[in-house]
Design a protein around this motif. Sequence first.
Motif, PDB file in Angstrom:
ATOM      1  N   ASP A  21      35.862  39.077  40.822  1.00  0.00           N
ATOM      2  CA  ASP A  21      35.921  37.664  41.210  1.00  0.00           C
ATOM      3  C   ASP A  21      35.619  37.476  42.697  1.00  0.00           C
ATOM      4  OD1 ASP A  21      36.567  36.991  38.643  1.00  0.00           O
ATOM      5  OD2 ASP A  21      38.717  36.778  39.014  1.00  0.00           O
ATOM      6  N   ILE A  22      36.100  38.392  43.529  1.00  0.00           N
ATOM      7  CA  ILE A  22      35.941  38.180  44.968  1.00  0.00           C
ATOM      8  C   ILE A  22      34.599  38.645  45.506  1.00  0.00           C
ATOM      9  CG2 ILE A  22      38.394  38.123  45.521  1.00  0.00           C
ATOM     10  CD1 ILE A  22      38.286  41.040  46.166  1.00  0.00           C
ATOM     11  N   TRP A  27      47.189  34.121  46.491  1.00  0.00           N
ATOM     12  CA  TRP A  27      46.150  34.810  45.724  1.00  0.00           C
ATOM     13  C   TRP A  27      46.759  35.885  44.819  1.00  0.00           C
ATOM     14  CZ3 TRP A  27      43.968  39.885  45.885  1.00  0.00           C
ATOM     15  CH2 TRP A  27      42.806  40.029  45.114  1.00  0.00           C
ATOM     16  N   LEU A  28      47.693  36.661  45.371  1.00  0.00           N
ATOM     17  CA  LEU A  28      48.296  37.727  44.582  1.00  0.00           C
ATOM     18  C   LEU A  28      49.154  37.177  43.445  1.00  0.00           C
ATOM     19  CD1 LEU A  28      49.343  40.466  47.173  1.00  0.00           C
ATOM     20  CD2 LEU A  28      47.540  40.580  45.465  1.00  0.00           C
ATOM     21  N   LEU A  58      46.062  46.635  61.317  1.00  0.00           N
ATOM     22  CA  LEU A  58      44.730  46.479  60.740  1.00  0.00           C
ATOM     23  C   LEU A  58      44.108  45.251  61.383  1.00  0.00           C
ATOM     24  CD1 LEU A  58      42.639  47.284  58.465  1.00  0.00           C
ATOM     25  CD2 LEU A  58      43.600  45.348  57.217  1.00  0.00           C
ATOM     26  N   VAL A  59      42.909  45.408  61.917  1.00  0.00           N
ATOM     27  CA  VAL A  59      42.183  44.292  62.531  1.00  0.00           C
ATOM     28  C   VAL A  59      41.028  43.927  61.606  1.00  0.00           C
ATOM     29  CG1 VAL A  59      40.907  43.487  64.547  1.00  0.00           C
ATOM     30  CG2 VAL A  59      42.789  45.124  64.832  1.00  0.00           C
ATOM     31  N   THR A  60      41.002  42.687  61.165  1.00  0.00           N
ATOM     32  CA  THR A  60      39.953  42.304  60.213  1.00  0.00           C
ATOM     33  C   THR A  60      39.765  40.796  60.205  1.00  0.00           C
ATOM     34  OG1 THR A  60      39.191  42.638  57.942  1.00  0.00           O
ATOM     35  CG2 THR A  60      41.509  42.075  58.234  1.00  0.00           C
ATOM     36  N   GLY A  61      38.660  40.350  59.621  1.00  0.00           N
ATOM     37  CA  GLY A  61      38.407  38.924  59.480  1.00  0.00           C
ATOM     38  C   GLY A  61      39.110  38.354  58.272  1.00  0.00           C
ATOM     39  N   TYR A  62      39.338  37.044  58.307  1.00  0.00           N
ATOM     40  CA  TYR A  62      40.060  36.421  57.187  1.00  0.00           C
ATOM     41  C   TYR A  62      39.252  36.421  55.897  1.00  0.00           C
ATOM     42  CZ  TYR A  62      37.419  32.225  58.776  1.00  0.00           C
ATOM     43  OH  TYR A  62      36.447  31.337  59.170  1.00  0.00           O
ATOM     44  N   ASP A  63      37.926  36.692  56.007  1.00  0.00           N
ATOM     45  CA  ASP A  63      37.091  36.639  54.814  1.00  0.00           C
ATOM     46  C   ASP A  63      37.272  37.831  53.883  1.00  0.00           C
ATOM     47  OD1 ASP A  63      36.019  38.060  56.949  1.00  0.00           O
ATOM     48  OD2 ASP A  63      33.955  37.804  56.300  1.00  0.00           O
ATOM     49  N   PHE A  72      41.281  39.303  50.649  1.00  0.00           N
ATOM     50  CA  PHE A  72      41.397  39.612  49.225  1.00  0.00           C
ATOM     51  C   PHE A  72      40.608  40.870  48.873  1.00  0.00           C
ATOM     52  CE2 PHE A  72      41.253  34.764  49.294  1.00  0.00           C
ATOM     53  CZ  PHE A  72      42.598  34.675  49.601  1.00  0.00           C
ATOM     54  N   PHE A  73      39.401  40.977  49.419  1.00  0.00           N
ATOM     55  CA  PHE A  73      38.568  42.144  49.125  1.00  0.00           C
ATOM     56  C   PHE A  73      39.289  43.446  49.450  1.00  0.00           C
ATOM     57  CE2 PHE A  73      35.178  39.030  49.665  1.00  0.00           C
ATOM     58  CZ  PHE A  73      34.264  39.408  48.707  1.00  0.00           C
ATOM     59  N   TRP A  74      39.875  43.474  50.629  1.00  0.00           N
ATOM     60  CA  TRP A  74      40.264  44.754  51.192  1.00  0.00           C
ATOM     61  C   TRP A  74      41.740  44.846  51.552  1.00  0.00           C
ATOM     62  CZ3 TRP A  74      39.710  46.892  56.684  1.00  0.00           C
ATOM     63  CH2 TRP A  74      39.738  48.287  56.655  1.00  0.00           C
ATOM     64  N   VAL A  75      42.242  43.877  52.306  1.00  0.00           N
ATOM     65  CA  VAL A  75      43.619  43.953  52.809  1.00  0.00           C
ATOM     66  C   VAL A  75      44.613  44.073  51.668  1.00  0.00           C
ATOM     67  CG1 VAL A  75      45.391  42.810  54.187  1.00  0.00           C
ATOM     68  CG2 VAL A  75      42.983  42.631  54.870  1.00  0.00           C
ATOM     69  N   ALA A  76      44.514  43.175  50.700  1.00  0.00           N
ATOM     70  CA  ALA A  76      45.473  43.182  49.586  1.00  0.00           C
ATOM     71  C   ALA A  76      45.399  44.491  48.813  1.00  0.00           C
ATOM     72  CB  ALA A  76      45.192  42.001  48.653  1.00  0.00           C
ATOM     73  N   ARG A  77      44.198  45.022  48.625  1.00  0.00           N
ATOM     74  CA  ARG A  77      44.047  46.246  47.833  1.00  0.00           C
ATOM     75  C   ARG A  77      44.578  47.459  48.572  1.00  0.00           C
ATOM     76  NH1 ARG A  77      38.425  44.247  45.042  1.00  0.00           N
ATOM     77  NH2 ARG A  77      39.519  42.926  43.546  1.00  0.00           N
TER      78      ARG A  77
END
Length: 886
Positions: free
Chosen positions: A192-193, A400-401, A485-490, A493-498
């Motif tokens: 989905d993402i 989302w989760l 962890l430094v990352t963009g808000y986009d 779901f793709f990465w941070v949550a997993r």
Amino acid sequence: MEQEQTNNISTVYDPQAVEAKWYKFWEDNRLFHAEVDPQKQAFSIVIPPPNVTGQLHMGHALDNTLQDILIRFKRLQGYNTLWMPGSDHAGIATQIKVEEVLAKEGKTRYDLGRETFINRVWEWKGQYGSRITNQLRRLGASCDWERERFTMDEGCSKAVREVFVSLYEQGLIYQGHRITNWCPRCNTALSDIEVEHEEQPGHLYHVRYLVEGTDGEYVTVATTRPETILGDSGVAVHPDDGRYKHLAGKYLILPLIGRRLPLVADEYVDPSFGTGAVKITPAHDPNDFDMGLRHKLAEIVVINPDGTMAAETGKYAGMDRYECRKVLVNDLKEQGYLVKIDEHSHAVGHCQRCNTVVEPLVSKQWFVKMEQLAKPAIKAVTSGKIQFVPERFTKIYTNWLENIRDWCISRQIWWGHRIPAWYCECGEVTVSREDITVCSKCGGKVEQDPDVLDTWFSSGLWPFSTMGWPDDTAELKQFYPTSVLVTGYDIIFFWVARMIMMGLKFQENIPFKHVFIHGLVRDSQGRKMSKSLGNGIDPLEVIDKYGADTLRFMLITGNTPGNDMRFYWERVESSRNFANKIWNASRFVLMNLEGFEQDVTPDSKAFTLADRWILSRYNATVADVTRNLERFELGEAARMVYEFIWDEFCDWYIELAKSRLYNKEDDESRKVAQYLLHYVLSNIVKLLHPFMPFITEAIWQSLPHQGISIMTAGWPVEDTKLTNHEDEQLMGVIMETIKAVRNMRAEVNVHPGKKSQVILKMASCELKAKMEDNSGYIKTLAAAEPITILAASDVIPENAMTAVVSGVEIYLPLKGLIDVEKETARLNKELSNLDKELSRISGKLGNPGFTAKAPADVIEKEKAKQAEFVEKQVAIKERLEYLAQL
């Protein structure tokens, strides 16, 4: 060890020469490398692995600048810092790249076969895979390159297989026929993402479905995708919708096809949308799929994986899905089924990789059950064990989760981690940690599943797979969980949550303590940078022209966590000017260190007010910068360093110290000034180092110093003994007085070399005594001579310009200072020019032809000019009135 200063930095700052030299120096001396040391406190970051296909863009530049600032800050603080670098194999994106190369050779991957094709991809990776990591070096990224990882290297691949098999054994990975997002171009399922929804203009087609057994009664349904009508297996209405109560249990007849469709009641239906009746196409819509399961409806596949119509569609078979839409709508119209077509804007899903419109299709895929993994991931954040910065992203993450669907992890491509499942003709499916050749049940030959895993499956293991898991390594013990962890808000779901789900599952611990979210870098108009708009800025071009430090400082100043920022070339120029400012200031200090003894600390009793002031301000800056870096307010920390260096150290303290440096007769005062210039400069370049690493290393190396690099020189620490608010307040009054005198002199056009009498009237006797002791600063920096200091009760002088600052009335007698007649003539001429300009602008803004056609920003600029000129006009008239009284 003590190093000799070079004392001869070039007259002009050349970032190209400086940056190439010092990055090589850092790497040659292994200054980025972290060995496991249980005696030292660890600070670790894993890099969001860029795609092996990628090249540096502004998003990468911002993301990696933020990480490098934190790493360099913590390294200076003495932490055992690990910044783990690496890249992602980017399954779909990389396969597309290599297939494009093959297409130019007139071949497809099928011409090569799987094994040969995979070898070609590895060759491509060997040729281009290091491009982006080398570009990160240009940016100044201080990654531990000796530990560089790749999501398909041996260690990461071992971790991927262990996780897959383990989840399968626990019943959390399964195979099933489910509806998935399918990309006809990439020819694979997507999660989905991996689908980006874009609002697009379209149409809503209203179609009549005949009610079976009635004399011409119809139910009208509305659809945005009429080609999927061919796959309808039911029609649904809301159970409380009175319009359809009389049709309960009835069947409808599918237009053009004649298939019987049950009319079912389902609470999913929105009675207010369209006619309140919706077609159900379980094989081609995720919501319809769920309704189909609830009502046991057939899943009729009418669109092929390549986007053409399936054989089951009769006359439409083989047509492209959009060609079919046109033909089918015309057929509906001709046969009297089409009621109307409305304009309708709706969100259309596109493949994130190739931008093709995705097709929801039912197919057999591998899935991960998410509910059991999601619950502890939610708790880890809501309990505060993991903190989002800024905190508002917590709600986005948890929402989302809480509504997560099972994750489709199989991809119908060849490049990636192949699914470790083997099939036998006897029906046995074997999932194994080791490759197998025969069936464990019957001994027959087995074939491995041809699909590979979703790229995000392997990157979800990144924080611990990169540190050697599933082996129990020393790196895991020291550096996991990582610090931030430094990352963009986009990619929350793709990465941070997993990563959070996988870390909690396989390490029984969070993967990081903070998630520092940044926004996007947009163009100066606030638009997202894209190829289609042609508004992208290549960071390497900025680095080539201005240097990496300038780019980094531009990206960080004004940046606030979680918010998008705009790219302005003016800000690049401003950052370049700042680099030149500190370079020139350092060059001045170095030129005036003759006879300086680094190991000799002067008695603090010899410090002047300016000395005590700069030490107090420096100390406050250390405290403020440190506090803001710890709170991830990196933009605010950069602003504080900038303001101290430019406004206080360069513009004030260096100017105040010049007379002492040039006074050969007072050697003690000169040595005190040298000591403080060296002390403050060598420490403020440490404060600036995380933001602008190259220029600060070059300056620090040129100063008398100890140690091999500024990177290991230690972070400045707040010393409360240096804080002196009283001295800061007094110096502030003196500085405001100097600025006021300078402004008054400038207003009446006094030549800079001409001295002017200045009279100061004090609000208190205490302040009068202090100003008398320190009037030399005003004399030196405001060309004020003589200076008369009056008490509060003294008579005010006449015919003088006046200004007021905190506790001080300032008078600038004009008699003999200016030629009143000449100054009056100059001001009248300036006023005449202003009148002409105002007349021109007023005419322009009053012209309907201009205001109707000119862009809004052009009109606003003209209005701003008009306001500015009016303000100047008023000021000049006031000045002329004043001069007329003299």
